[in-house]
Design a protein around this motif. Structure first.
Motif, PDB file in Angstrom:
ATOM      1  N   ILE A 195      -3.362   0.575   2.958  1.00  0.00           N
ATOM      2  CA  ILE A 195      -4.569   0.944   3.694  1.00  0.00           C
ATOM      3  C   ILE A 195      -4.514   0.350   5.093  1.00  0.00           C
ATOM      4  CG2 ILE A 195      -7.074   0.589   3.810  1.00  0.00           C
ATOM      5  CD1 ILE A 195      -7.122   0.744   0.764  1.00  0.00           C
ATOM      6  N   GLU A 196      -4.169  -0.907   5.166  1.00  0.00           N
ATOM      7  CA  GLU A 196      -4.056  -1.565   6.476  1.00  0.00           C
ATOM      8  C   GLU A 196      -2.926  -0.960   7.302  1.00  0.00           C
ATOM      9  OE1 GLU A 196      -3.547  -5.647   5.488  1.00  0.00           O
ATOM     10  OE2 GLU A 196      -5.579  -5.885   4.663  1.00  0.00           O
ATOM     11  N   MET A 197      -1.824  -0.600   6.650  1.00  0.00           N
ATOM     12  CA  MET A 197      -0.663  -0.047   7.338  1.00  0.00           C
ATOM     13  C   MET A 197      -0.972   1.306   7.985  1.00  0.00           C
ATOM     14  SD  MET A 197       3.081   0.316   5.581  1.00  0.00           S
ATOM     15  CE  MET A 197       2.895  -1.333   4.865  1.00  0.00           C
ATOM     16  N   PHE A 198      -1.573   2.215   7.215  1.00  0.00           N
ATOM     17  CA  PHE A 198      -1.881   3.545   7.753  1.00  0.00           C
ATOM     18  C   PHE A 198      -2.978   3.457   8.811  1.00  0.00           C
ATOM     19  CE2 PHE A 198       0.652   5.147   4.294  1.00  0.00           C
ATOM     20  CZ  PHE A 198       1.071   6.401   4.720  1.00  0.00           C
ATOM     21  N   THR A 199      -3.938   2.569   8.614  1.00  0.00           N
ATOM     22  CA  THR A 199      -4.976   2.386   9.629  1.00  0.00           C
ATOM     23  C   THR A 199      -4.350   1.923  10.940  1.00  0.00           C
ATOM     24  OG1 THR A 199      -6.629   1.833   7.942  1.00  0.00           O
ATOM     25  CG2 THR A 199      -7.109   1.168  10.205  1.00  0.00           C
ATOM     26  N   SER A 200      -3.432   0.981  10.854  1.00  0.00           N
ATOM     27  CA  SER A 200      -2.751   0.485  12.057  1.00  0.00           C
ATOM     28  C   SER A 200      -1.923   1.580  12.718  1.00  0.00           C
ATOM     29  CB  SER A 200      -1.851  -0.701  11.706  1.00  0.00           C
ATOM     30  OG  SER A 200      -2.606  -1.780  11.215  1.00  0.00           O
ATOM     31  N   ALA A 201      -1.289   2.440  11.913  1.00  0.00           N
ATOM     32  CA  ALA A 201      -0.482   3.527  12.469  1.00  0.00           C
ATOM     33  C   ALA A 201      -1.352   4.520  13.230  1.00  0.00           C
ATOM     34  CB  ALA A 201       0.277   4.230  11.347  1.00  0.00           C
ATOM     35  N   VAL A 250       6.691   8.368  13.463  1.00  0.00           N
ATOM     36  CA  VAL A 250       7.395   7.739  14.587  1.00  0.00           C
ATOM     37  C   VAL A 250       6.657   6.516  15.108  1.00  0.00           C
ATOM     38  CG1 VAL A 250       8.493   9.921  15.247  1.00  0.00           C
ATOM     39  CG2 VAL A 250       6.302   9.273  16.293  1.00  0.00           C
ATOM     40  N   THR A 251       5.579   6.124  14.445  1.00  0.00           N
ATOM     41  CA  THR A 251       4.890   4.896  14.857  1.00  0.00           C
ATOM     42  C   THR A 251       5.705   3.679  14.407  1.00  0.00           C
ATOM     43  OG1 THR A 251       3.573   4.795  12.821  1.00  0.00           O
ATOM     44  CG2 THR A 251       2.630   5.991  14.701  1.00  0.00           C
ATOM     45  N   LYS A 252       5.556   2.591  15.098  1.00  0.00           N
ATOM     46  CA  LYS A 252       6.272   1.359  14.755  1.00  0.00           C
ATOM     47  C   LYS A 252       5.897   0.889  13.356  1.00  0.00           C
ATOM     48  CE  LYS A 252       6.543  -0.249  19.572  1.00  0.00           C
ATOM     49  NZ  LYS A 252       6.098  -1.301  20.535  1.00  0.00           N
ATOM     50  N   GLU A 253       4.632   1.070  13.005  1.00  0.00           N
ATOM     51  CA  GLU A 253       4.138   0.609  11.705  1.00  0.00           C
ATOM     52  C   GLU A 253       4.848   1.322  10.557  1.00  0.00           C
ATOM     53  OE1 GLU A 253       1.888  -2.178   9.822  1.00  0.00           O
ATOM     54  OE2 GLU A 253       1.658  -1.767  11.970  1.00  0.00           O
ATOM     55  N   MET A 254       4.996   2.652  10.664  1.00  0.00           N
ATOM     56  CA  MET A 254       5.639   3.426   9.604  1.00  0.00           C
ATOM     57  C   MET A 254       7.146   3.162   9.567  1.00  0.00           C
ATOM     58  SD  MET A 254       3.265   5.337   8.018  1.00  0.00           S
ATOM     59  CE  MET A 254       2.234   3.876   8.094  1.00  0.00           C
ATOM     60  N   LYS A 255       7.755   3.055  10.735  1.00  0.00           N
ATOM     61  CA  LYS A 255       9.198   2.782  10.777  1.00  0.00           C
ATOM     62  C   LYS A 255       9.514   1.427  10.164  1.00  0.00           C
ATOM     63  CE  LYS A 255      10.614   5.633  14.733  1.00  0.00           C
ATOM     64  NZ  LYS A 255      11.169   5.602  16.111  1.00  0.00           N
ATOM     65  N   LYS A 256       8.701   0.436  10.473  1.00  0.00           N
ATOM     66  CA  LYS A 256       8.918  -0.912   9.947  1.00  0.00           C
ATOM     67  C   LYS A 256       8.848  -0.924   8.426  1.00  0.00           C
ATOM     68  CE  LYS A 256       5.638  -3.902  10.588  1.00  0.00           C
ATOM     69  NZ  LYS A 256       4.689  -4.814  11.287  1.00  0.00           N
ATOM     70  N   ALA A 257       7.949  -0.112   7.858  1.00  0.00           N
ATOM     71  CA  ALA A 257       7.798  -0.045   6.403  1.00  0.00           C
ATOM     72  C   ALA A 257       8.734   0.970   5.761  1.00  0.00           C
ATOM     73  CB  ALA A 257       6.352   0.306   6.069  1.00  0.00           C
ATOM     74  N   GLU A 258       9.539   1.663   6.585  1.00  0.00           N
ATOM     75  CA  GLU A 258      10.494   2.672   6.114  1.00  0.00           C
ATOM     76  C   GLU A 258       9.813   3.767   5.294  1.00  0.00           C
ATOM     77  OE1 GLU A 258      13.622   0.626   4.062  1.00  0.00           O
ATOM     78  OE2 GLU A 258      14.525  -0.105   5.928  1.00  0.00           O
ATOM     79  N   ILE A 259       8.643   4.170   5.761  1.00  0.00           N
ATOM     80  CA  ILE A 259       7.920   5.277   5.133  1.00  0.00           C
ATOM     81  C   ILE A 259       8.426   6.593   5.725  1.00  0.00           C
ATOM     82  CG2 ILE A 259       5.647   6.355   4.891  1.00  0.00           C
ATOM     83  CD1 ILE A 259       4.455   3.554   4.801  1.00  0.00           C
ATOM     84  N   LYS A 260       8.795   7.513   4.839  1.00  0.00           N
ATOM     85  CA  LYS A 260       9.426   8.757   5.276  1.00  0.00           C
ATOM     86  C   LYS A 260       8.798   9.947   4.555  1.00  0.00           C
ATOM     87  CE  LYS A 260      13.835   6.314   5.848  1.00  0.00           C
ATOM     88  NZ  LYS A 260      15.241   6.195   5.388  1.00  0.00           N
ATOM     89  N   LEU A 261       9.154  11.157   5.019  1.00  0.00           N
ATOM     90  CA  LEU A 261       8.734  12.362   4.308  1.00  0.00           C
ATOM     91  C   LEU A 261       9.332  12.357   2.909  1.00  0.00           C
ATOM     92  CD1 LEU A 261       8.962  15.336   6.858  1.00  0.00           C
ATOM     93  CD2 LEU A 261       6.918  14.537   5.668  1.00  0.00           C
ATOM     94  N   ALA A 262       8.544  12.678   1.923  1.00  0.00           N
ATOM     95  CA  ALA A 262       9.034  12.732   0.541  1.00  0.00           C
ATOM     96  C   ALA A 262       9.896  13.982   0.344  1.00  0.00           C
ATOM     97  CB  ALA A 262       7.850  12.748  -0.421  1.00  0.00           C
ATOM     98  N   PRO A 263      10.874  13.910  -0.564  1.00  0.00           N
ATOM     99  CA  PRO A 263      11.763  15.069  -0.805  1.00  0.00           C
ATOM    100  C   PRO A 263      11.076  16.138  -1.652  1.00  0.00           C
ATOM    101  CG  PRO A 263      12.345  13.266  -2.262  1.00  0.00           C
ATOM    102  CD  PRO A 263      11.257  12.739  -1.369  1.00  0.00           C
TER     103      PRO A 263
END
Length: 625
Positions: A221-227, A510-523
């Motif tokens: 929740i905190e991660m996506f809010t920050s992104a 492409v936000t720093k927050e998502m890249k840092k957490a290695e969150i990607k599009l699901a297959p």
């Protein structure tokens, strides 16, 4: 003689009124018996009637009958039964709530026994890869209605939405401008967040519906809010007419427990002797006097094929929603003449009932993988114990569903065009390793909402341009499901807006927050759109994996012109005395949010109108029929 079938009482002397009323009471029983005999044909004559028959007849006469114990119906039952001299009947097709529905982390929207499980008609421009080529429309079939099955979010929409209901030259429509409805929002509200309460223009305390943010928040929740913040969105209260924001939502909760309008408004007053609540009963017809154009009551069934009458001395009020209201009105001879004739239904009123159907729309297929997230069954069991014992822990939340972003894509009005709503889901990780998962698997809720390793992002089109209609079932109009021609994404502008919002959502990656957490599009397996790329692919996905948000409105829209509207601005059905409609079906257009809070507002305003209509200047409630 004072009569429920006549116009308003012209006598000024209260003594005369009381004398005439005593005469009327002697006559009224015979009037009801005559009507009942015409309706059911099986009431006993005076010679053969028993005391039990008289008692049943008296028990079937009410001042107001509310058809539909949903979001609006429970509020109306509360407000109208506050007048001790009025006898109120609330009738609901579903049953009462179960304690399981009170747990915020439990996704009630998928529990079919408490839902009207409707489907849209197949078209060539939406829902193409959904089962049967149609989309589900799920609304609540339970006391409390969709306030039991919805996402619990408290969003009102924007000022421009309500101001847009004003029609030049129609004085009554002024009452529905935002400045004139804000107090009806506040009438129900009991806001528990002091930082939000500081803005007293929009919020209040003391109402029955407690709204508050969840205190529990996990790292995502905190991660996506920050992104979203990194993308330029500020954290704001969306209910203060802002155009863009990342929102940690307020929800209808009390002590970390879901609040429906049943638990907030109806349960506290069920003890009132003048309030009768019948559940498990389906209203099949509104009984009218065709010559006088007045409503006399209803017929309802608890067992299929066995109809029971109930009579309304003052009004019948429909609160069954944008689909069920249409079915009942059509079966009662109120609707488009051409449609009724097809079913050999005698036409009482030729009104555009069922037209102007609108539902907010989104698409599946946009999913983010969070990587490996371990959730054990023992953990979930312990969290359930924790919630039942102390109302705390993960289940006292909605997980990532607590966050969404409102985006203004186009200039013109100071209001959002789309909501990027987040929804967590847990998909067993071996499926990721074996092959791509389907969109359907990515959407299937396997665990309670706070446990997830996948985040579905749903770009919700808040103000769709596409419109459809609702009609009776072709072969079985009385018992068959209504036909819903939703026409989702029929207007090209809707598809363009939806895909534009997907482009915004993809910027999260492409936000720093998502890249840092290695969150990607699901297959996700996007067949038959897998060979397309970029915008063409998302156009295809939106057409194939369309989702109706189950926020239907508009089929009984209010307005001054009865050729394009069903009720006037006091919610009275055009050309028929004694019938009102008071739920989301009267909304001419969608508001930029869910319909939960607006429906509560409509019910509050309707209650206020009804109380004023039936109250003399001296303070006595009287009969105008």
């Amino acid at each position: 003689m004072i009569s429920f079938l006549s116009g308003k009482n012209d006598y000024s002397s209260r003594a005369v009124n009381l004398y005439l009323l005593s005469i009327f009471l002697q006559v009224y029983t015979w009037t009801v018996l005559l009507v009942a005999t015409l309706v059911s044909g099986d009431l006993f004559s005076k010679a053969t009637r028993t005391k039990a028959d008289d008692r049943d007849l008296r028990n079937s006469v009410f001042d107001f009958i509310i058809v539909g114990g949903g979001t609006a119906g429970c509020i109306l039952a509360n407000r109208l039964s506050a007048v001790p001299s009025w006898k109120i009947l609330l009738i609901e097709a579903g049953d009462d709530e179960n304690i399981d529905y009170d747990i915020p982390g439990v996704p009630t929207k998928d529990y079919r026994p408490i839902l009207w499980n409707y489907r849209t008609e197949r078209t060539g421009f939406s829902c193409l890869s959904r089962p049967g080529g149609s989309c589900e429309v799920r609304t609540g079939k339970v006391l409390g209605g969709s306030s039991v099955t919805n996402d619990m979010k408290y969003t009102r929409g924007s000022k421009v939405d309500y101001d847009g209901w004003h029609s030049a030259g129609a004085l009554g429509s002024l009452d529905w401008k935002f400045a004139n409805v804000i107090d009806f929002f506040k009438a129900s509200e009991d806001n528990g967040d002091y930082d939000i309460l500081l803005n007293s223009m929009y919020h209040s305390r003391g109402g029955e519906m407690h709204v508050q943010k969840f205190k529990y928040a996990d790292k995502f929740i905190e991660m996506f809010t920050s992104a979203f913040t990194e993308m330029g969105l500020r954290s704001l209260d969306i209910n203060t007419n802002v155009a863009e924001a990342v929102v940690n939502h307020q929800f209808a909760i009390s002590n970390n427990t879901r609040l429906s309008t049943n638990s907030a408004f109806l349960k506290p007053v069920r003890h009132r002797k003048n309030l009768v609540v019948i559940t498990g009963a389906t209203v099949t017809k509104i009984v009218t006097d065709k010559q006088e154009k007045t409503v006399e009551g209803i017929l309802y069934e608890i067992e299929k094929g066995k109809e029971h009458p109930a009579y309304a001395k003052r009004e019948v009020i429909l609160t069954g929603g944008a689909i069920n209201n249409v079915k009942l009105l059509h079966m009662s001879g109120i609707g488009p003449k051409a449609d009724l004739i097809k079913h050999n239904i005698s036409v009482i009123l030729d009104l555009p009932v069922g037209l102007n159907y609108q539902d907010q729309v989104t698409t599946g297929g946009l999913s983010f993988s969070l990587g490996e997230v371990i959730v054990s069954e023992s953990t979930i069991i312990n969290d359930f114990k924790n919630w039942f014992q102390s109302r705390n822990g993960p289940l006292a939340s909605r997980g990532i569903n607590q966050v969404s972003a409102f985006i203004q894509l186009y200039e013109g009005v100071n209001a959002p065009d789309v909501e990027l709503a987040l929804e967590g889901n847990f998909v067993r990780t071996d499926k990721f390793m074996l092959n791509n998962i389907s969109v359907h698997i990515s959407e299937e809720i396997n665990f309670p909402l706070p446990y997830y390793n996948l985040v579905n992002i749903y770009p919700i089109l808040l103000r769709p341009k596409s419109k459809g209609k609702v009609m009776l079932h072709k072969k079985n109009p009385k018992y068959g499901r209504p036909v819903i021609q939703a026409n989702l994404l029929k207007e090209t502008e809707d598809l363009v807006t939806l895909v534009d919002s997907i482009d915004i959502a993809l910027q999260l990656l492409v936000t720093k927050e998502m890249k840092k957490a290695e969150i990607k599009l699901a297959p996700i397996d996007l067949f038959p759109c897998d060979r397309l790329r970029n915008r063409e692919q998302w156009n295809c996905i939106s057409r194939h994996y369309t989702k109706a948000m189950s926020n239907p409105i508009g089929t009984c829209q209010m307005g001054e012109n009865k050729t394009i509207s069903v009720v006037d601005y006091e919610l009275k059905v055009h050309g028929l005395e004694g019938l009102r409609i008071a739920d989301a079906s009267v909304m001419p257009t969608h508001v930029r949010g869910g319909i939960f809070a607006p429906t509560m507002m409509i019910a509050e305003k309707a209650s206020n109108i009804i109380l004023k209509d039936w109250k003399e200047n001296k303070g006595y409630y009287y009969n105008t029929r």
